[in-house]
Design an enzyme around this catalytic site. Structure first.
Site, PDB file in Angstrom:
ATOM      1  N   CYS A 141       0.836  -1.166  -0.770  1.00 42.92           N
ATOM      2  CA  CYS A 141      -0.210  -0.041  -0.588  1.00 42.92           C
ATOM      3  C   CYS A 141       1.289   1.149   0.140  1.00 42.92           C
ATOM      4  O   CYS A 141       0.463   2.584  -0.532  1.00 42.92           O
ATOM      5  CB  CYS A 141      -0.966   0.282   1.275  1.00 42.92           C
ATOM      6  SG  CYS A 141      -0.639  -0.654   2.629  1.00 42.92           S
ATOM      7  N   HIS A 220      -2.192   5.541   5.925  1.00 43.39           N
ATOM      8  CA  HIS A 220      -0.970   6.031   6.190  1.00 43.39           C
ATOM      9  C   HIS A 220      -0.227   7.461   5.737  1.00 43.39           C
ATOM     10  O   HIS A 220      -1.511   8.137   4.607  1.00 43.39           O
ATOM     11  CB  HIS A 220      -0.224   5.644   5.502  1.00 43.39           C
ATOM     12  CG  HIS A 220       0.454   3.900   6.029  1.00 43.39           C
ATOM     13  ND1 HIS A 220       0.589   3.151   7.275  1.00 43.39           N
ATOM     14  CD2 HIS A 220      -0.613   3.420   4.904  1.00 43.39           C
ATOM     15  CE1 HIS A 220       0.555   1.277   6.870  1.00 43.39           C
ATOM     16  NE2 HIS A 220       0.116   1.812   5.868  1.00 43.39           N
TER      17      HIS A 220
HETATM   18  P1  NAD Z   1      -5.248 -10.613   6.122  1.00 40.61           P
HETATM   19  O1  NAD Z   1      -4.543 -10.918   7.837  1.00 40.61           O
HETATM   20  O2  NAD Z   1      -6.260  -9.379   6.706  1.00 40.61           O
HETATM   21  O3  NAD Z   1      -6.239 -11.324   5.531  1.00 40.61           O
HETATM   22  C1  NAD Z   1      -5.423 -12.919   5.477  1.00 40.61           C
HETATM   23  C2  NAD Z   1      -6.100 -13.600   5.262  1.00 40.61           C
HETATM   24  O4  NAD Z   1      -5.388 -15.121   4.764  1.00 40.61           O
HETATM   25  C3  NAD Z   1      -6.958 -13.903   6.446  1.00 40.61           C
HETATM   26  O5  NAD Z   1      -8.316 -14.449   5.604  1.00 40.61           O
HETATM   27  C4  NAD Z   1      -6.498 -15.646   6.659  1.00 40.61           C
HETATM   28  O6  NAD Z   1      -7.769 -16.291   7.554  1.00 40.61           O
HETATM   29  C5  NAD Z   1      -6.227 -15.996   5.677  1.00 40.61           C
HETATM   30  N1  NAD Z   1      -4.962 -17.221   5.656  1.00 40.61           N
HETATM   31  C6  NAD Z   1      -4.005 -17.128   6.845  1.00 40.61           C
HETATM   32  N2  NAD Z   1      -3.316 -18.749   6.469  1.00 40.61           N
HETATM   33  C7  NAD Z   1      -3.332 -18.405   5.160  1.00 40.61           C
HETATM   34  C8  NAD Z   1      -3.159 -20.094   4.337  1.00 40.61           C
HETATM   35  N3  NAD Z   1      -1.640 -19.973   4.960  1.00 40.61           N
HETATM   36  N4  NAD Z   1      -3.956 -19.622   3.134  1.00 40.61           N
HETATM   37  C9  NAD Z   1      -4.685 -19.061   2.935  1.00 40.61           C
HETATM   38  N5  NAD Z   1      -5.705 -18.564   3.718  1.00 40.61           N
HETATM   39  C10 NAD Z   1      -4.299 -18.407   4.817  1.00 40.61           C
HETATM   40  O7  NAD Z   1      -3.841  -9.887   6.097  1.00 40.61           O
HETATM   41  P2  NAD Z   1      -4.283  -8.607   4.284  1.00 40.61           P
HETATM   42  O8  NAD Z   1      -3.802  -7.339   5.598  1.00 40.61           O
HETATM   43  O9  NAD Z   1      -5.061  -8.387   3.840  1.00 40.61           O
HETATM   44  O10 NAD Z   1      -2.405  -8.988   4.082  1.00 40.61           O
HETATM   45  C11 NAD Z   1      -2.609  -9.821   3.007  1.00 40.61           C
HETATM   46  C12 NAD Z   1      -1.388  -9.305   2.052  1.00 40.61           C
HETATM   47  O11 NAD Z   1      -1.797  -8.224   1.420  1.00 40.61           O
HETATM   48  C13 NAD Z   1       0.214  -9.258   3.088  1.00 40.61           C
HETATM   49  O12 NAD Z   1       0.701  -9.204   1.794  1.00 40.61           O
HETATM   50  C14 NAD Z   1      -0.098  -8.185   2.707  1.00 40.61           C
HETATM   51  O13 NAD Z   1       1.060  -7.276   2.934  1.00 40.61           O
HETATM   52  C15 NAD Z   1      -0.612  -6.916   1.818  1.00 40.61           C
HETATM   53  N6  NAD Z   1      -1.333  -5.688   2.167  1.00 40.61           N
HETATM   54  C16 NAD Z   1      -2.065  -5.384   2.915  1.00 40.61           C
HETATM   55  C17 NAD Z   1      -2.501  -4.139   3.099  1.00 40.61           C
HETATM   56  C18 NAD Z   1      -2.955  -3.729   4.982  1.00 40.61           C
HETATM   57  O14 NAD Z   1      -3.407  -2.610   4.910  1.00 40.61           O
HETATM   58  N7  NAD Z   1      -3.548  -4.372   5.420  1.00 40.61           N
HETATM   59  C19 NAD Z   1      -2.419  -3.328   2.084  1.00 40.61           C
HETATM   60  C20 NAD Z   1      -1.720  -3.471   1.385  1.00 40.61           C
HETATM   61  C21 NAD Z   1      -0.670  -4.780   0.729  1.00 40.61           C
END
Ligand code: NAD
Length: 341
Positions: A141, A220
């Site tokens: 992000c 942010h």
């Molecule tokens: P999150 O924790 O909100 O969601 C992750 C999901 O994956 C959950 O539903 C969880 O149950 C599931 N999960 C966990 N382990 C798993 C597995 N082994 N197999 C399948 N599913 C599984 O995470 P998020 O914030 O959505 O982040 C996801 C990705 O996006 C990360 O790489 C993060 O760095 C990136 N990201 C996050 C944001 C943010 O601010 N949240 C912004 C941009 C990018």
């Protein structure tokens, strides 16, 4: 035939990407996979979204709660052309052999190390680099926010150097595991990884970065100083941004004096989940003098990468060669206004 898409990891990013895929006319969401049977599963099942889980142990946990899944991840992967991995940071890379084994293309998110995929992606800056590729990482992000404002300046004015200070939300709004929080936490390893991450997309911008986490859960804020290759003016920079996609110029004079009002604006836009896909840039918090430029921008961390994931699918699946056309198509589907022509 629409491209068939799966989402693995149905959390903050995954549920938004799944919804965004569902409103495209050149791709369809075949199913999503989630490990834990949280409340979101029932909500998605109620909306008819086919649900899968990772393994038999977790399928049993779903069954205990009366949640019926269609099957396990491999069965989902057999039906699709591409998977958008939205599992937690560093988990995505562990799935590479699984995705390769099923012959599906994969998009990873910014929580994965840059070397997880050969290409790191931002729609405006390097859409064509993902053309036909099998594995691509959509940058984080924060890096997406930096790409959106710095790329047009780099392209049209030129950049000598950048110093970006990132003031980061401590946790996502839903995440009570990390709270309550009452501290300001500097990232002590300097310069931070954010500059090098921008360079995975835009290698020719010399950038240094610092970061602190603060006790807020939404947005942010970036304070950015740029040394330009030539003299410019505030008006020229603002004009450039107004003609660039996925930026929303906001103004303290209109009452947007903090991230709080920026998110209030997002709520008033009446989008799904009050998402602000655009980067909010302060018109009256931008100042150029000689070859120096200073500005503030705010990033809605839960949603800014969502349109990039859609464009990334289009480039990897070779659906649309022209980045501007893909961006315009994605933005129209998500209610993001086009840039000024
Ligand atoms: P999150 O924790 O909100 O969601 C992750 C999901 O994956 C959950 O539903 C969880 O149950 C599931 N999960 C966990 N382990 C798993 C597995 N082994 N197999 C399948 N599913 C599984 O995470 P998020 O914030 O959505 O982040 C996801 C990705 O996006 C990360 O790489 C993060 O760095 C990136 N990201 C996050 C944001 C943010 O601010 N949240 C912004 C941009 C990018």
């Amino acid at each position: 035939m629409p491209v068939k898409v799966a989402v693995n990891g149905y959390g903050t990013i995954g549920k938004r990407v799944a919804d965004a895929v569902a409103v495209q006319d050149d791709m369809e969401i075949v199913g999503v996979c989630k490990r834990n049977p949280t409340f979101e599963v029932q909500m998605a099942l109620d909306r008819g979204l086919p649900f899968y889980t990772t393994d038999e142990e977790h399928r049993a946990a779903f069954a205990e709660k009366g949640l019926e899944v269609q099957g396990l991840l491999p069965q989902l992967l057999e039906q699709v052309d591409i998977v958008v991995d939205c599992t937690p940071g560093k988990v995505g890379a562990t799935y590479i052999p699984t995705y390769e084994g099923h012959g599906v293309k994969a998009i990873f998110q910014g929580g994965e190390k840059a070397h997880t995929a050969p290409i790191s992606f931002n729609s405006s800056a390097n859409y064509k680099d993902a053309w036909g590729k099998d594995m691509v990482r959509v940058v984080s992000c924060n890096t997406t926010g930096l790409c959106r404002t710095l790329y047009p300046i780099f392209r049209d004015i030129g950049i000598e150097e950048v110093l970006a200070v990132l003031i980061r939300r401590a946790a996502d709004p839903w995440d009570s595991k990390k709270g309550p929080i009452n501290a300001i936490k500097p990232v002590l390893k300097l310069p931070t990884h954010h500059g090098p991450d921008l360079n995975t997309v835009l290698p020719d911008i010399p950038i240094q970065s610092m970061a602190v986490a603060v006790p807020t859960t939404i947005m942010h804020l970036h304070a950015i100083q740029v040394v330009l290759k030539r003299e410019s003016s505030t008006e020229e920079v603002i004009d450039l941004w107004e003609r660039s996609p996925r930026l929303r110029l906001v103004s303290g004079a209109d009452g947007i004096v903090s991230t709080a009002q920026a998110m209030e604006l997002a709520k008033d836009l009446d989008r799904s989940r009050a998402d602000l896909f655009e980067i909010a840039v302060w018109r009256d918090g931008t100042h150029a003098e000689g070859n120096k430029l200073w500005y503030y921008q705010a990033v809605h961390q839960e949603s800014d990468v969502v349109p990039e994931n859609i464009d990334c699918i289009r480039s990897m699946m070779m659906l649309e060669e022209d980045p501007d056309k893909s961006i315009a198509k994605t933005d129209a589907s998500l209610g993001i206004p086009p840039p000024r022509s």
